[in-house]
Design a protein around this motif. Structure first.
Motif, PDB file in Angstrom:
ATOM      1  N   HIS A  10      12.736  26.908   7.832  1.00 54.12           N
ATOM      2  CA  HIS A  10      13.190  27.153   6.708  1.00 54.12           C
ATOM      3  C   HIS A  10      14.365  26.883   6.582  1.00 54.12           C
ATOM      4  O   HIS A  10      14.927  25.355   7.292  1.00 54.12           O
ATOM      5  N   LYS A  11      14.484  27.324   5.123  1.00 56.13           N
ATOM      6  CA  LYS A  11      15.330  26.185   4.421  1.00 56.13           C
ATOM      7  C   LYS A  11      17.356  25.914   5.157  1.00 56.13           C
ATOM      8  O   LYS A  11      17.700  26.880   4.819  1.00 56.13           O
ATOM      9  N   PRO A  12      17.687  25.730   5.939  1.00 56.05           N
ATOM     10  CA  PRO A  12      19.278  25.218   5.782  1.00 56.05           C
ATOM     11  C   PRO A  12      20.170  25.727   4.661  1.00 56.05           C
ATOM     12  O   PRO A  12      19.483  24.805   3.832  1.00 56.05           O
ATOM     13  N   THR A  13      21.140  26.151   4.906  1.00 61.49           N
ATOM     14  CA  THR A  13      22.689  25.986   4.938  1.00 61.49           C
ATOM     15  C   THR A  13      22.953  24.755   4.679  1.00 61.49           C
ATOM     16  O   THR A  13      22.805  24.204   5.234  1.00 61.49           O
ATOM     17  N   VAL A  14      23.830  24.357   3.721  1.00 65.47           N
ATOM     18  CA  VAL A  14      24.883  23.180   3.540  1.00 65.47           C
ATOM     19  C   VAL A  14      25.320  22.924   5.110  1.00 65.47           C
ATOM     20  O   VAL A  14      25.384  22.208   5.878  1.00 65.47           O
ATOM     21  N   ILE A  15      26.156  24.551   5.600  1.00 62.61           N
ATOM     22  CA  ILE A  15      27.100  24.272   6.757  1.00 62.61           C
ATOM     23  C   ILE A  15      25.280  23.997   7.910  1.00 62.61           C
ATOM     24  O   ILE A  15      26.039  22.980   9.117  1.00 62.61           O
ATOM     25  N   GLU A  16      24.564  24.516   7.464  1.00 65.28           N
ATOM     26  CA  GLU A  16      23.070  24.864   8.746  1.00 65.28           C
ATOM     27  C   GLU A  16      22.862  23.149   9.064  1.00 65.28           C
ATOM     28  O   GLU A  16      22.919  22.366  10.071  1.00 65.28           O
ATOM     29  N   SER A  17      22.688  22.470   7.519  1.00 70.47           N
ATOM     30  CA  SER A  17      22.085  21.094   8.130  1.00 70.47           C
ATOM     31  C   SER A  17      23.238  20.289   9.146  1.00 70.47           C
ATOM     32  O   SER A  17      22.789  19.176   8.919  1.00 70.47           O
ATOM     33  N   VAL A  18      25.073  20.386   8.216  1.00 68.11           N
ATOM     34  CA  VAL A  18      26.117  19.532   8.991  1.00 68.11           C
ATOM     35  C   VAL A  18      25.557  19.564  10.895  1.00 68.11           C
ATOM     36  O   VAL A  18      25.274  18.864  11.110  1.00 68.11           O
ATOM     37  N   VAL A  19      25.682  21.376  11.097  1.00 69.74           N
ATOM     38  CA  VAL A  19      25.231  21.443  12.344  1.00 69.74           C
ATOM     39  C   VAL A  19      23.748  20.796  13.061  1.00 69.74           C
ATOM     40  O   VAL A  19      24.610  19.615  13.722  1.00 69.74           O
ATOM     41  N   ALA A  20      22.982  20.668  12.095  1.00 72.43           N
ATOM     42  CA  ALA A  20      21.957  20.535  12.979  1.00 72.43           C
ATOM     43  C   ALA A  20      21.399  18.896  13.106  1.00 72.43           C
ATOM     44  O   ALA A  20      20.970  18.413  13.981  1.00 72.43           O
ATOM     45  N   CYS A  37       7.001  17.173  15.881  1.00 79.51           N
ATOM     46  CA  CYS A  37       6.619  17.506  14.542  1.00 79.51           C
ATOM     47  C   CYS A  37       7.109  18.035  13.332  1.00 79.51           C
ATOM     48  O   CYS A  37       8.188  18.516  12.447  1.00 79.51           O
ATOM     49  N   GLN A  38       7.992  19.470  14.628  1.00 81.37           N
ATOM     50  CA  GLN A  38       8.738  20.361  13.771  1.00 81.37           C
ATOM     51  C   GLN A  38       9.467  19.637  13.690  1.00 81.37           C
ATOM     52  O   GLN A  38      10.499  19.942  12.642  1.00 81.37           O
ATOM     53  N   GLU A  45      13.920  18.288   6.428  1.00 74.13           N
ATOM     54  CA  GLU A  45      13.835  19.422   5.109  1.00 74.13           C
ATOM     55  C   GLU A  45      15.533  19.006   4.840  1.00 74.13           C
ATOM     56  O   GLU A  45      16.383  19.073   3.854  1.00 74.13           O
ATOM     57  N   ILE A  46      16.987  18.932   5.947  1.00 75.15           N
ATOM     58  CA  ILE A  46      17.998  17.805   5.313  1.00 75.15           C
ATOM     59  C   ILE A  46      18.566  17.238   5.259  1.00 75.15           C
ATOM     60  O   ILE A  46      19.245  17.466   4.724  1.00 75.15           O
TER      61      ILE A  46
END
Length: 255
Positions: A10-20, A37-38, A45-46
């Motif tokens: 799924h498309k993460p939020t901005v906060i999720e992207s930083v954490v990820a 691959c995943q 995506e990030i």
């Protein structure tokens, strides 16, 4: 339980992207091609979200600059409109008023005379026009100087205005000549009474350059409809009456 974290698609939020992103930098090598691959897809995506966020921030900054520019342009335009309106008001005032005395000039006086005549027709009440010429003004002007003469004209303008009431108009016709429009005359306010009041006010001595100066005036009157049907008729009749009054005054002075 398997300790490996499986990222959902799924498309993460901005906060999720930083954490990820922080997590991915510390994530060990994946154990299978499927997991790799995943993981790579999630990283892509990030990265895409980060680019979109950067673009959005730039667009927001551009929009703010455009808003500020439009606000500044609007403020400038409003100021220009205010200045233009003020310039127009001043030009209109100058076009209809005498520069020296501040009184209405002949253009404005004749316009108001036309309006007063139309109102007189509707209300069946007379209006009057006075033509005033200062006596011996040239001698005063020559003796005391043009600056003193100008000061005397302004004094006369003020005294004429003090003799009038709402609906009347005092005008500097030119030189030492003035016009007075009486918007309403009747049994309680006769033309003769107004002329007497003006003569009384003008006869009071005033100080010009420290010297007491007294002045008189010759005044002629014309009444609508009695003396004319148009503004030009009234002006000519009042002018003629003024000259008759001046000649009579001169003949009385020499007799």
């Amino acid at each position: 339980m398997n300790n490996r974290i499986r990222l959902q698609h799924h498309k993460p939020t901005v906060i999720e992207s930083v954490v990820a992103q922080r997590w991915l930098s510390q994530t060990p090598e994946c154990e299978s091609d499927s997991e790799c691959c995943q993981l790579n897809q999630t990283r892509a995506e990030i990265a895409g979200l980060e680019r979109a966020l950067a673009i959005s921030q730039q667009q927001l900054a551009d929009a703010r600059r455009q808003i500020e520019s439009l606000a500044a342009a609007r403020k400038t335009l409003e100021q220009q409109l205010l200045e233009s309106n003020e310039n127009y008001r001043q030009a209109l005032h100058c076009a209809h008023h005498d520069e020296l005395t501040g009184l209405p000039n002949r253009i404005l006086l004749l316009d108001r005379l036309q309006q007063a005549m139309a109102q007189a027709d509707r209300q069946q009440r007379p209006v009057a026009l006075l033509f005033i010429d200062l006596d011996e003004f040239k001698n005063i002007n020559d003796e005391l100087g043009h600056a003193a003469g100008d000061q005397l004209l302004k004094e006369v303008a003020g005294r004429l205005s003090a003799c009038l009431r709402y609906g009347d108009t005092a005008c500097r016709y030119g030189g030492d000549e003035f016009l007075v429009l009486l918007g309403e005359v009747d049994a309680d306010r006769s033309v003769a009474a107004v002329i007497e009041k003006i003569q009384s006010q003008l006869a009071k001595a005033c100080s010009i350059n420290g010297k007491p100066v007294s002045i008189t005036a010759s005044i002629g009157a014309a009444i609508y409809h009695h003396d004319g049907q148009t503004s030009i008729d009234l002006l000519n009749r009042a002018d003629s009456a003024m000259y008759r009054a001046k000649k009579l005054k001169l003949s009385q002075a020499t007799s």
